[in-house]
Design a protein around this motif. Structure first.
Motif, short mmCIF file in Angstrom:
data_model
loop_
_atom_site.label_atom_id
_atom_site.label_comp_id
_atom_site.label_asym_id
_atom_site.label_seq_id
_atom_site.Cartn_x
_atom_site.Cartn_y
_atom_site.Cartn_z
N VAL A 117 -21.49 30.28 32.23
CA VAL A 117 -22.88 29.82 32.42
C VAL A 117 -23.82 30.60 31.48
N ALA A 129 -23.35 29.47 27.93
CA ALA A 129 -24.02 28.20 27.63
C ALA A 129 -25.49 28.42 27.33
N LEU A 130 -26.14 29.30 28.11
CA LEU A 130 -27.56 29.58 27.87
C LEU A 130 -27.75 30.31 26.54
N GLY A 132 -25.97 30.01 24.03
CA GLY A 132 -25.71 29.04 22.98
C GLY A 132 -26.95 28.26 22.56
N MET A 133 -27.99 28.25 23.40
CA MET A 133 -29.22 27.54 23.08
C MET A 133 -30.19 28.40 22.27
#
Lengths: 413, 106
Positions: free
Chosen positions: B67, B70-71, B73-74
């Protein structure tokens, strides 16, 4: 939907007869007690019938965060509003995609709204804000929504796209069409008008794409998409190109536009807070976050369950719609003290649900904050009071919490 | 109490006496270190407590979970040593650790 009946009584009506998808709840600003009861009595609530079909409502702050960070169980596909997509315009946009496809498309445009890029735009935004404010009539009644909020956000959007400045009003029109579908969000735009208008939007942007090809040094959103290998051929996929354009147009327009109006209304409804602001302009930064919380310009986002899952004691089934009500999360007393009150020097003003959470969290949040900060810095240099002199007319929607009109009168310093 | 050094993007250095058992994010906030926004309050849900763990300390802090990943990755400014400070629980072994803060949070 029966639109002639009065709204039900929020205290005596059984919960299973609430229709949270009724856009009149928001148009009449009558939603507070309905959500307060749900948060208290049934925070993850199933509504078996609505014009949009059955759906779950998630109403507490912590639960919204839990749903939104679990994109494996709660998918953003096929769409992120309560109603389903219309068949005549099957647009695709990264807000309605899951990782990994979402990630690569979002990464292509994210640098445009990174604070580093924004800092370079600050003086341009400020000059546009001052031009708008200096042009306003002092001492006579006018509509703040038209003359300030729409003007400001649309000009900003034109800047981000490097869109022909003289045509910037078209962006507002397309934004209203995109967000105003009755089937998707309870609005009142006809499907025919929507189709014609959005087709024109696609044509206009397709031409811009081809004219712009090969610009190496520009940070406008179209050039960024062209330079990123993952989106370099986006124009060949028109429904995906259009979808992402509309996402950026609505995301950069309907949202800040309504916070720019909501702030004026909130300060007028809370004169003590307006006094605090007059005494201390350093409160503008925390106030901007508080305005965004208080307004909650996008009221919900929807997910779709990818499998059967138990959540807070409820059995959500594969395929069920799950609506996260940011509007309600922002009034959740278990997370936010005095959540119904507008407090510009609140302790943790950034702790709100208006931007959502997880990988879909609002990409332009820093841009929104910067625009509103500059707007209020410049307002406070000019006017002692932006006085609200009549009731606002609100937007009919289950998605956008906004204003059609707000009559105001300006008092100079 | 482990001593941790946080360095802002402009070079401003903050040496804090951190409290073990609390997150690095919370320790930074408790010590009024600017540059950590922590919008979501430490829920691994917003990405605004991004930081860079100086080389050689990655083993002590561990790696990011999916999780968090994923964050991260932004973030346009993500690097190999990027972490969300809310997901790092401070331990005594972190005494002497150096953490750099990004140019901006978003």
């Amino acid at each position: 939907m029966n639109t002639t009946n009065e709204l039900p009584n929020s205290k005596t009506t059984p919960l299973d007869q609430f229709d949270l998808s009724d856009p009149r709840l928001y148009e009449q600003d009558a939603w507070r007690p309905f959500f307060a009861r749900l948060r208290e009595e049934d925070p993850v609530h199933y509504q078996s019938e609505s014009p949009f079909g059955p759906f779950w409502s998630v109403t507490r702050f912590a639960d919204i965060m839990a749903v939104e960070t679990n994109h494996e169980a709660f998918s953003s596909e096929p769409t992120i509003v309560i109603g389903d997509l219309t068949e005549d315009l099957p647009v695709e946009m990264f807000i309605a995609m899951d990782p990994p496809k979402h990630d690569v498309q979002r990464r292509a445009v994210q640098p445009a709204v990174a604070p580093k890029n924004l800092a370079q735009m600050e003086s341009l935004i400020r000059s546009r804000v001052t031009a708008i404010l200096d042009d306003l009539p002092v001492g006579e009644t006018f509509n703040w929504v038209d003359k300030v909020s729409i003007n400001l956000t649309t000009q900003m959007l034109a800047t981000l796209f490097d869109f022909p400045f003289e045509d910037h009003h078209k962006l507002t029109y397309w934004s209203d069409l995109a967000a105003g579908s009755p089937e998707m969000a309870g609005g009142n735009v006809s499907e025919e008008e929507r189709l014609v208008g959005l087709t024109e939007c696609l044509e206009t942007f397709t031409n811009l794409w081809h004219e712009r090809k090969g610009r190496e040094d520009s940070f406008d959103l179209i050039s960024l998409m062209q330079r990123d290998p993952n989106t370099a051929d986006l124009v060949e996929r028109p429904m995906e190109y259009l979808g992402n354009l509309l996402l950026l147009i609505v995301g950069g327009n309907d949202t800040t536009r309504n916070s720019a109006t909501g702030g004026v209304l909130a300060l007028n409804q809370n004169p003590g807070e307006y006094d605090k602001l007059r005494a201390n302009h350093d409160l503008i930064t925390p106030m901007v976050s508080e305005i965004i919380r208080w307004q909650t310009p996008l009221m919900h986002m929807r997910r779709t369950a990818t499998r059967d899952i138990e959540f807070q004691g409820k059995k959500i089934q594969k395929g069920d719609k799950v609506v996260m009500w940011y509007l309600s999360g922002n009034r959740d007393e278990s997370t936010i003290e005095q959540a119904d009150d507008f407090i510009i020097d609140r302790k943790n003003p950034r702790h709100h649900s208006s931007f959502g959470f997880g990988v879909h969290r609002c990409m332009g949040n820093r841009l929104a904050e910067m625009q509103l900060r500059i707007l209020w810095e410049e307002i406070m240099q000019r006017f002692s009071h932006v006085e609200v002199v009549g009731e606002p007319q609100r937007v009919l929607s289950t998605f956008v919490r906004g204003y059609e009109t707000l009559p105001v009168k300006l008092h100079p310093l | 109490m482990p001593e941790i050094t946080l360095i802002e993007y402009d070079g401003q250095t903050h040496i804090i006496e951190a409290e073990s058992g609390k997150s690095l994010m919370q320790n930074a906030l408790d010590n009024m270190v600017p540059g950590i926004d922590a919008d979501c309050g430490g829920g691994c849900a917003c990405g605004t407590c991004h930081c860079f763990i100086e080389k050689n300390w990655g083993e002590v802090t561990g790696a990011s979970e999916p999780v968090e990943d994923a964050l991260l990755g932004m973030r346009p400014d993500r690097k190999d040593n990027s972490r969300l400070s809310c997901q790092i629980e401070v331990t005594d072994e972190m005494n002497g650790m150096i953490v750099r803060l990004p140019e901006y949070q978003m």
